[in-house]
Design an enzyme around this catalytic site. Structure first.
Site, PDB file in Angstrom:
ATOM      1  N   GLU A  98       0.819  -1.203   0.000  1.00 25.74           N
ATOM      2  CA  GLU A  98       0.000   0.000   0.000  1.00 25.74           C
ATOM      3  C   GLU A  98       0.858   1.261   0.000  1.00 25.74           C
ATOM      4  O   GLU A  98       1.942   1.284   0.582  1.00 25.74           O
ATOM      5  CB  GLU A  98      -0.934  -0.008   1.213  1.00 25.74           C
ATOM      6  CG  GLU A  98      -2.015  -1.056   1.039  1.00 25.74           C
ATOM      7  CD  GLU A  98      -2.942  -1.228   2.234  1.00 25.74           C
ATOM      8  OE1 GLU A  98      -4.099  -1.598   2.017  1.00 25.74           O
ATOM      9  OE2 GLU A  98      -2.503  -0.997   3.373  1.00 25.74           O
ATOM     10  N   CYS A 111       3.319   8.533   1.348  1.00 31.28           N
ATOM     11  CA  CYS A 111       3.837   7.604   2.366  1.00 31.28           C
ATOM     12  C   CYS A 111       4.064   6.272   1.656  1.00 31.28           C
ATOM     13  O   CYS A 111       3.104   5.649   1.186  1.00 31.28           O
ATOM     14  CB  CYS A 111       2.826   7.467   3.499  1.00 31.28           C
ATOM     15  SG  CYS A 111       3.329   6.255   4.734  1.00 31.28           S
ATOM     16  N   CYS A 118       6.315  -7.099   7.183  1.00 28.41           N
ATOM     17  CA  CYS A 118       7.458  -6.630   7.972  1.00 28.41           C
ATOM     18  C   CYS A 118       7.860  -7.736   8.944  1.00 28.41           C
ATOM     19  O   CYS A 118       7.010  -8.429   9.500  1.00 28.41           O
ATOM     20  CB  CYS A 118       7.103  -5.364   8.747  1.00 28.41           C
ATOM     21  SG  CYS A 118       8.505  -4.687   9.679  1.00 28.41           S
ATOM     22  N   CYS A 122       6.266  -5.500  15.676  1.00 23.28           N
ATOM     23  CA  CYS A 122       5.760  -4.594  16.716  1.00 23.28           C
ATOM     24  C   CYS A 122       4.296  -4.951  17.001  1.00 23.28           C
ATOM     25  O   CYS A 122       3.501  -5.116  16.066  1.00 23.28           O
ATOM     26  CB  CYS A 122       5.882  -3.141  16.282  1.00 23.28           C
ATOM     27  SG  CYS A 122       7.574  -2.729  15.814  1.00 23.28           S
ATOM     28  N   CYS A 125       1.161  -3.009  15.440  1.00 18.92           N
ATOM     29  CA  CYS A 125       1.233  -2.602  14.035  1.00 18.92           C
ATOM     30  C   CYS A 125       0.651  -3.686  13.123  1.00 18.92           C
ATOM     31  O   CYS A 125       1.056  -4.854  13.192  1.00 18.92           O
ATOM     32  CB  CYS A 125       2.681  -2.335  13.665  1.00 18.92           C
ATOM     33  SG  CYS A 125       2.927  -2.057  11.908  1.00 18.92           S
ATOM     34  N   GLY A 180       6.633  -1.980   6.208  1.00 19.98           N
ATOM     35  CA  GLY A 180       8.000  -2.495   6.221  1.00 19.98           C
ATOM     36  C   GLY A 180       8.992  -1.637   6.966  1.00 19.98           C
ATOM     37  O   GLY A 180       8.715  -0.511   7.362  1.00 19.98           O
ATOM     38  N   GLU A 181      10.161  -2.217   7.170  1.00 21.14           N
ATOM     39  CA  GLU A 181      11.250  -1.552   7.891  1.00 21.14           C
ATOM     40  C   GLU A 181      12.322  -1.157   6.859  1.00 21.14           C
ATOM     41  O   GLU A 181      13.055  -2.024   6.365  1.00 21.14           O
ATOM     42  CB  GLU A 181      11.802  -2.512   8.956  1.00 21.14           C
ATOM     43  CG  GLU A 181      13.098  -2.080   9.575  1.00 21.14           C
ATOM     44  CD  GLU A 181      13.148  -0.610  10.008  1.00 21.14           C
ATOM     45  OE1 GLU A 181      12.208  -0.120  10.659  1.00 21.14           O
ATOM     46  OE2 GLU A 181      14.148   0.051   9.671  1.00 21.14           O
ATOM     47  N   LEU A 237      10.525   4.833  19.081  1.00 16.84           N
ATOM     48  CA  LEU A 237      10.991   4.421  20.416  1.00 16.84           C
ATOM     49  C   LEU A 237       9.905   3.693  21.210  1.00 16.84           C
ATOM     50  O   LEU A 237      10.079   2.569  21.639  1.00 16.84           O
ATOM     51  CB  LEU A 237      11.409   5.665  21.220  1.00 16.84           C
ATOM     52  CG  LEU A 237      12.862   6.101  21.194  1.00 16.84           C
ATOM     53  CD1 LEU A 237      13.074   7.216  22.201  1.00 16.84           C
ATOM     54  CD2 LEU A 237      13.803   4.940  21.503  1.00 16.84           C
ATOM     55  N   ASN A 326      -3.437   3.997  16.571  1.00 13.13           N
ATOM     56  CA  ASN A 326      -4.497   3.697  15.603  1.00 13.13           C
ATOM     57  C   ASN A 326      -4.930   2.248  15.781  1.00 13.13           C
ATOM     58  O   ASN A 326      -4.101   1.394  16.097  1.00 13.13           O
ATOM     59  CB  ASN A 326      -3.983   3.912  14.176  1.00 13.13           C
ATOM     60  CG  ASN A 326      -3.683   5.373  13.891  1.00 13.13           C
ATOM     61  OD1 ASN A 326      -4.439   6.251  14.299  1.00 13.13           O
ATOM     62  ND2 ASN A 326      -2.577   5.650  13.221  1.00 13.13           N
ATOM     63  N   CYS A 370      -0.960   5.531  10.485  1.00 16.03           N
ATOM     64  CA  CYS A 370       0.302   4.882  10.876  1.00 16.03           C
ATOM     65  C   CYS A 370       0.015   3.498  11.435  1.00 16.03           C
ATOM     66  O   CYS A 370      -0.824   3.337  12.316  1.00 16.03           O
ATOM     67  CB  CYS A 370       0.980   5.674  11.986  1.00 16.03           C
ATOM     68  SG  CYS A 370       1.706   7.189  11.437  1.00 16.03           S
TER      69      CYS A 370
HETATM   70  N1  SAH Z   1       9.036   0.375  10.146  1.00 19.51           N
HETATM   71  C1  SAH Z   1       9.214   1.743  10.372  1.00 19.51           C
HETATM   72  C2  SAH Z   1       8.317   2.621   9.529  1.00 19.51           C
HETATM   73  C3  SAH Z   1       6.887   2.203   9.336  1.00 19.51           C
HETATM   74  S1  SAH Z   1       5.803   2.373  10.708  1.00 19.51           S
HETATM   75  C4  SAH Z   1       9.064   2.068  11.850  1.00 19.51           C
HETATM   76  O1  SAH Z   1       8.578   1.234  12.587  1.00 19.51           O
HETATM   77  O2  SAH Z   1       9.462   3.164  12.247  1.00 19.51           O
HETATM   78  C5  SAH Z   1       5.602   4.139  10.856  1.00 19.51           C
HETATM   79  C6  SAH Z   1       5.280   4.589  12.278  1.00 19.51           C
HETATM   80  O3  SAH Z   1       3.970   4.130  12.668  1.00 19.51           O
HETATM   81  C7  SAH Z   1       6.236   4.053  13.326  1.00 19.51           C
HETATM   82  O4  SAH Z   1       6.628   5.058  14.227  1.00 19.51           O
HETATM   83  C8  SAH Z   1       5.378   3.030  14.038  1.00 19.51           C
HETATM   84  O5  SAH Z   1       5.817   2.761  15.342  1.00 19.51           O
HETATM   85  C9  SAH Z   1       4.030   3.673  13.998  1.00 19.51           C
HETATM   86  N2  SAH Z   1       2.913   2.754  14.259  1.00 19.51           N
HETATM   87  C10 SAH Z   1       2.863   1.437  14.007  1.00 19.51           C
HETATM   88  N3  SAH Z   1       1.655   0.936  14.377  1.00 19.51           N
HETATM   89  C11 SAH Z   1       0.934   1.976  14.872  1.00 19.51           C
HETATM   90  C12 SAH Z   1      -0.390   2.107  15.386  1.00 19.51           C
HETATM   91  N4  SAH Z   1      -1.219   1.066  15.454  1.00 19.51           N
HETATM   92  N5  SAH Z   1      -0.804   3.326  15.784  1.00 19.51           N
HETATM   93  C13 SAH Z   1       0.033   4.400  15.683  1.00 19.51           C
HETATM   94  N6  SAH Z   1       1.292   4.338  15.191  1.00 19.51           N
HETATM   95  C14 SAH Z   1       1.743   3.138  14.793  1.00 19.51           C
HETATM   96 FE1  SF4 Z   2       7.268  -2.321  13.564  1.00 24.27          FE
HETATM   97 FE2  SF4 Z   2       7.475  -0.489  11.606  1.00 24.27          FE
HETATM   98 FE3  SF4 Z   2       7.497  -3.098  11.010  1.00 24.27          FE
HETATM   99 FE4  SF4 Z   2       5.257  -2.000  11.843  1.00 24.27          FE
HETATM  100  S1  SF4 Z   2       6.314  -1.527   9.955  1.00 24.27           S
HETATM  101  S2  SF4 Z   2       6.126  -3.972  12.553  1.00 24.27           S
HETATM  102  S3  SF4 Z   2       6.008  -0.490  13.298  1.00 24.27           S
HETATM  103  S4  SF4 Z   2       9.007  -2.009  12.204  1.00 24.27           S
END
Ligand code: SAH
Ligand code: SF4
Length: 377
Positions: A98, A111, A118, A122, A125, A180-181, A237, A326, A370
């Site tokens: 996406e 974006c 990924c 996390c 996510c 993705g990362e 973080l 979210n 996000c």
């Molecule tokens: N993988 C990278 C970039 C993609 S995620 C990373 O993790 O930084 C982009 C941002 O969305 C990150 O800061 C992530 O922690 C945040 N994020 C992931 N799941 C979320 C959620 N359910 N609600 C709000 N922010 C979220």
């Molecule tokens: Fe974590 Fe970013 Fe991967 Fe989602 S996209 S699992 S926030 S590293």
């Protein structure tokens, strides 16, 4: 794991010098590479027929040996407030990813995704909940930016077909914050960044590209070696102690918080650039005044340890982006309320002198916020 081999060379994966080399190898003039780039990145040609000024002999070979679109759009959804659009792109091997177009007043940001799924897991996510499928190729990453460029070059229109006059007429802002990362796919992502920066192509400014990482320490150190850096860096973080962070971000076990903060400090010192720290605000979990103070102490200790030369303009080299949680299918927490987010911000500012912003919640109704990207709906 990368994209499956195809006999056709993906044009959006070529640097400008590789496009020149391709023309050289075929005994074509390099002027045709310049023309090709104009069609790829400015005219945003969708078919070979759109390249009306390209000589037929060059077009014939291009069509036989190269591929134009690396990530065609399979579906498009618009948020009810009209500010967010989500594109489901279907790749050659039928993996889906996406891309999100976000508009705030006239400013448009793409974006874009760096992987299908990924591997970082996390807990809050949706992309992490889906698991890892594969890395995206450079062409698949660049094609997402070109898709948004194409929409803007044709003129952004509202849902009822009227032109949105205030919207920018070309792509200027990119965030690598989709699926993705990005630092787990370092080489393909950095080549894509170079292509997006090239003044003969999309000509983005390094000040307008932000890469967000979960905290891949070797990748941050590689970025720190680059002079000047090609992107703004954001680091996710979510917790200010090793135990609290690892409960939300499993890869913290591989790259512990102290190593991550040491890498961030190296990045600050070597580049002189600020880092944006992202903090997903989860009610009752990491949003109390004590959590704000722990974060403030952590970032202040990095600030204090920086050599004076790294703080030339005396502004903090840390800025916090707070993101109210979210909703995602696999996690049951609630977003922090506005008042509590305000208290969190006030503590960072008043007790630690740290600037912060609270990210606007947009595109939630179409799962484009996000952490919501999972290519499920
Ligand atoms: N993988 C990278 C970039 C993609 S995620 C990373 O993790 O930084 C982009 C941002 O969305 C990150 O800061 C992530 O922690 C945040 N994020 C992931 N799941 C979320 C959620 N359910 N609600 C709000 N922010 C979220
Ligand atoms: Fe974590 Fe970013 Fe991967 Fe989602 S996209 S699992 S926030 S590293």
């Amino acid at each position: 794991m990368t994209q499956p081999a195809s006999p056709l060379l993906p044009l959006y994966g070529l640097s400008r010098s590789e496009a020149d080399a391709w023309m050289d190898a075929h005994d074509f003039s390099r002027d045709h590479a310049a023309l090709l780039w104009r069609y790829l990145y400015w005219e945003c040609a969708e078919t070979w027929e759109d390249m009306t000024k390209m000589p037929a002999k060059v077009l014939r070979v291009l069509a036989a040996e190269t591929a134009l679109d690396a990530a065609p759009v399979a579906r498009e959804t618009h948020s009810s407030d009209g500010f967010t659009r989500k594109y489901l792109l279907s790749l050659a091997d039928h993996k889906v990813i996406e891309t999100v177009l976000m508009r705030f007043k006239g400013r448009v940001t793409a974006c874009i995704s760096s992987q299908a799924g990924c591997a970082m897991g996390c807990v809050f996510c949706a992309t992490g909940q889906r698991g890892f499928e594969r890395h995206l190729s450079t062409a698949e990453i660049v094609a997402q930016a070109v898709h948004v460029q194409r929409i803007l070059r044709r003129g952004l229109k509202s849902d009822d077909g009227r032109p949105i006059a205030e919207a920018e007429d070309r792509l200027r802002n990119v965030v690598l914050m989709g699926m993705g990362e990005p630092l787990h796919n370092f080489d393909a992502v950095m080549k894509a960044v170079d292509i997006m920066l090239d003044s003969a192509g999309l000509s983005l400014s390094p000040d307008r590209i932000t890469l967000s990482t979960v905290g891949v320490v070797p990748g941050i150190l590689r970025l720190a070696e680059e002079h000047p850096p090609r992107v703004h860096l954001a680091v996710s973080l979510h917790g200010a102690t090793q135990a609290e962070r690892a409960a939300l971000v499993p890869v913290a076990k591989k790259w512990p918080l102290d190593e991550l903060m040491a890498a961030c400090r190296t990045y600050n010192e070597k580049t002189g650039r600020r880092i944006f720290y992202e903090w997903t605000l989860i009610e009752g979990s990491n949003d109390t005044p004590e959590h704000a103070r722990a974060l403030g102490r952590l970032l202040s200790s990095v600030e204090r340890s920086l050599a004076p030369a790294a703080r030339r303009n005396r502004r903090p080299l840390s800025q916090v982006n707070l993101i109210p949680l979210n909703p995602t299918p696999g996690f049951s927490g609630a977003p922090t309320r506005t008042a509590a987010a305000g208290i969190f911000q006030a503590i960072l500012a008043e007790e630690f002198g740290l600037p912060s912003t609270v990210r606007q919640r947009r595109g939630i109704d179409i799962a484009a916020g996000c952490g919501q990207l999972a290519a499920l709906n």
